[in-house]
Design an enzyme around this catalytic site. Structure first.
Site, PDB file in Angstrom:
ATOM      1  CB  THR A  13      41.158  47.328  29.819  1.00  0.00           C
ATOM      2  OG1 THR A  13      40.501  47.067  28.583  1.00  0.00           O
ATOM      3  CG2 THR A  13      40.224  47.042  30.956  1.00  0.00           C
ATOM      4  CB  VAL A  14      45.572  47.540  32.358  1.00  0.00           C
ATOM      5  CG1 VAL A  14      46.457  47.713  33.590  1.00  0.00           C
ATOM      6  CG2 VAL A  14      44.947  46.149  32.347  1.00  0.00           C
ATOM      7  N   GLY A 134      46.227  39.624  38.618  1.00  0.00           N
ATOM      8  CA  GLY A 134      45.667  40.981  38.586  1.00  0.00           C
ATOM      9  C   GLY A 134      45.846  41.750  39.874  1.00  0.00           C
ATOM     10  CB  ILE A 136      45.652  38.651  44.114  1.00  0.00           C
ATOM     11  CG1 ILE A 136      44.175  38.358  43.857  1.00  0.00           C
ATOM     12  CG2 ILE A 136      46.128  37.954  45.386  1.00  0.00           C
ATOM     13  CD1 ILE A 136      43.884  36.869  43.617  1.00  0.00           C
ATOM     14  CD  GLU A 190      40.981  38.638  25.119  1.00  0.00           C
ATOM     15  OE1 GLU A 190      40.925  39.240  24.036  1.00  0.00           O
ATOM     16  OE2 GLU A 190      41.500  39.093  26.143  1.00  0.00           O
ATOM     17  CG  ASP A 201      46.467  34.135  31.216  1.00  0.00           C
ATOM     18  OD1 ASP A 201      47.094  35.178  30.945  1.00  0.00           O
ATOM     19  OD2 ASP A 201      45.783  33.997  32.255  1.00  0.00           O
ATOM     20  CE  LYS A 205      47.421  35.584  34.465  1.00  0.00           C
ATOM     21  NZ  LYS A 205      45.951  35.470  34.370  1.00  0.00           N
TER      22      LYS A 205
HETATM   23  N1  HSE Z   1      42.665  36.467  30.565  1.00  0.00           N
HETATM   24  C1  HSE Z   1      43.062  36.427  31.940  1.00  0.00           C
HETATM   25  C2  HSE Z   1      41.974  35.747  32.753  1.00  0.00           C
HETATM   26  C3  HSE Z   1      43.338  37.752  32.550  1.00  0.00           C
HETATM   27  O1  HSE Z   1      40.959  35.301  32.227  1.00  0.00           O
HETATM   28  O2  HSE Z   1      42.169  35.629  33.961  1.00  0.00           O
HETATM   29  C4  HSE Z   1      44.641  38.303  32.131  1.00  0.00           C
HETATM   30  O3  HSE Z   1      45.675  37.442  32.448  1.00  0.00           O
END
Ligand code: HSE
Length: 460
Positions: A13-14, A134, A136, A190, A201, A205
């Site tokens: 995707t990216v 992402g 930002i 997912e 996740d 970050k």
């Molecule tokens: N799975 C993450 C989200 C995106 O839902 O923001 C990738 O880090």
């Protein structure tokens, strides 16, 4: 000038977004970067898919090491993810003298210190704007735009999947399981949503932002991580009645208020339950559902969007909002890193922007505080017997623990019902002290169910 040559490891995707954005905006990007940025090699196990994206514009191989071994490649873009093969490839690319761009927050949050040390020793850049929020440009903002500031705290909605789920729970009154199913059906979550819904996740970050904000090493293992799986629709409703929304926030905060307790010095003198903390200061690093006043802009960030609030001593509070995931939003960050490297790679490594904002020799060893030493306000929901003296006992326990009450809400009991919900908002307190009070309240025979406790932040 000859184009700078880029090799992509992974074109899902990216990666395909990166290829498309670079192609579409090639001319503007060349004018900004000073030379063409060309993806000339792509490695992906699915070579047919890779060829369908790049056509004849780049060489496609199945072996990532062929990209790293190619002396013509200047920058390796790692878009594989995870800590396994991705870590080995990033370290091999660095060892081969390549600059690296990565969107891999898990890798950097856990192994960042090793990777940045290897890059510094080799004089190459590891760029990672796409790893946090992402599209930002929050890394750029924290590392460069706000460089005049002593950053006090950062709080962000940095996981779109969980923000989508929480938005659906609030808007439609759904419970967590139903909202998750909806998020999966719509492609936000997912099939295995663990990393998102358990807060992992977001913690990756937050760990990266914490390191950049305060000039400390990345220390994911010390982050306190709670997801949204236990959140109940009732609490979202009660929060709303009290003027709050519940968001999964990644929070990192500087704490200068810690004084060594009598006879203690240094971090070893910390006592979670008493809240007494040794040392000159500490850093809070935590991810958990949080009540935020409805009037704050960040409380109104809905759906899969991300937003990060940064408070600096000079600038005050700033807010960054946008798409935290998706093909081209994330590619926007990857390409920005490619442009940065193209501009800076010929500069003396000592004169480049440091990976974690602070010069490697000037990193601090300020400790990450254990969660028992964190200071927040709390939302409590107790299911209690509806009879005389119950509220007095509970408020008495809070008073005994020096916890000040901010607001109380009691649901009106239905006819014949002998229990009710009691909602209490507290002022700021040390978490260890709240744990003590919770244990005492839970032991009361008139408290009929496990007490719900959600942290609250005013973000003012
Ligand atoms: N799975 C993450 C989200 C995106 O839902 O923001 C990738 O880090």
């Amino acid at each position: 000038m000859k184009p700078i040559q880029v090799g992509l490891l992974g074109i899902g995707t990216v990666g395909s977004g990166t290829f498309k954005v670079l192609q579409r905006n090639q001319e503007e990007i060349r004018r900004r970067a000073g030379r063409e940025i060309r993806i000339s090699m792509v490695a992906d196990l699915d070579t047919a898919r890779a060829r369908s994206v790049v056509g004849g514009a780049a060489e496609v191989v199945s072996d990532a090491r062929a990209v790293i071994a190619n002396p013509e490649i200047d920058i390796v873009v790692e878009l594989i993810g995870g800590y396994g093969i991705a870590k080995a490839l990033v370290l091999e690319a660095i060892a081969a003298g390549k600059h690296v761009v990565t969107a891999n927050k898990a890798l950097l949050a856990v192994h960042g210190s090793e990777i940045f040390a290897a890059a510094s020793a080799k004089g190459v850049i590891v760029a990672f704007e796409a790893a946090v929020a992402g599209g930002i440009p929050i890394i750029k903002a924290l590392r460069e735009g706000l460089t005049a500031n002593r950053i006090e705290w950062v709080a962000g909605i940095i996981n779109g999947t969980t923000n989508f789920i929480l938005s659906e729970m609030r808007a439609k009154g759904l419970d967590f399981a139903a909202a998750l199913k909806q998020a999966q059906a719509l492609g936000y979550a997912e099939a295995d949503p663990t990393f998102d819904i358990e807060g992992i996740d977001a913690a990756h970050k937050a760990t990266i932002m914490s390191a950049i904000a305060f000039g400390i090493p990345v220390q994911f293992a010390k982050a306190h991580v709670e997801g949204i799986t236990a959140l109940q629709a009732a609490d979202i409703r009660y929060a709303e009645q009290l003027g709050y929304r519940i968001k999964l926030l990644g929070i990192t905060k500087r704490r200068d208020d810690l004084k060594p307790a009598a006879g203690e010095s240094g971090a070893s003198g910390r006592s979670g339950a008493s809240g007494a903390s040794g040392g000159a200061g500490g850093i809070e690093l935590r991810v958990h559902p949080t009540l935020v006043p409805t009037q704050r802009l960040i409380a109104n960030v809905e759906g899969a969007m991300n937003a990060v609030v940064v408070h600096g001593d000079a600038v005050g509070t700033t807010l960054y909002y946008g798409k935290g995931a998706g093909s081209e939003p994330t590619a926007s960050a990857v390409v920005a890193d490619l442009v940065d490297i193209t501009r800076l790679h010929t500069a003396d490594p000592d004169h480049r922007v440091p990976h974690l904002a602070f010069q490697p020799g000037s990193m601090a060893d300020t400790p990450i505080l254990p969660i028992a030493d964190v200071v927040t306000a709390f939302y409590l929901r107790l299911v209690v017997a509806d009879k005389a003296g119950v509220l007095a006992r509970i408020t008495g326990i809070l008073a005994d623990n020096d916890i000040s009450i901010d607001a109380v809400l009691q649901r009106e009991s239905a006819e014949g019902e002998n229990q009710t919900d009691l909602i209490i908002l507290t002022h700021d307190t040390v978490e260890g002290r709240m744990n003590q009070a919770l244990a005492q309240m839970q032991a009361l025979p008139t408290v009929l169910a496990p007490i719900v406790r959600i942290r609250k932040e005013e973000l003012s």
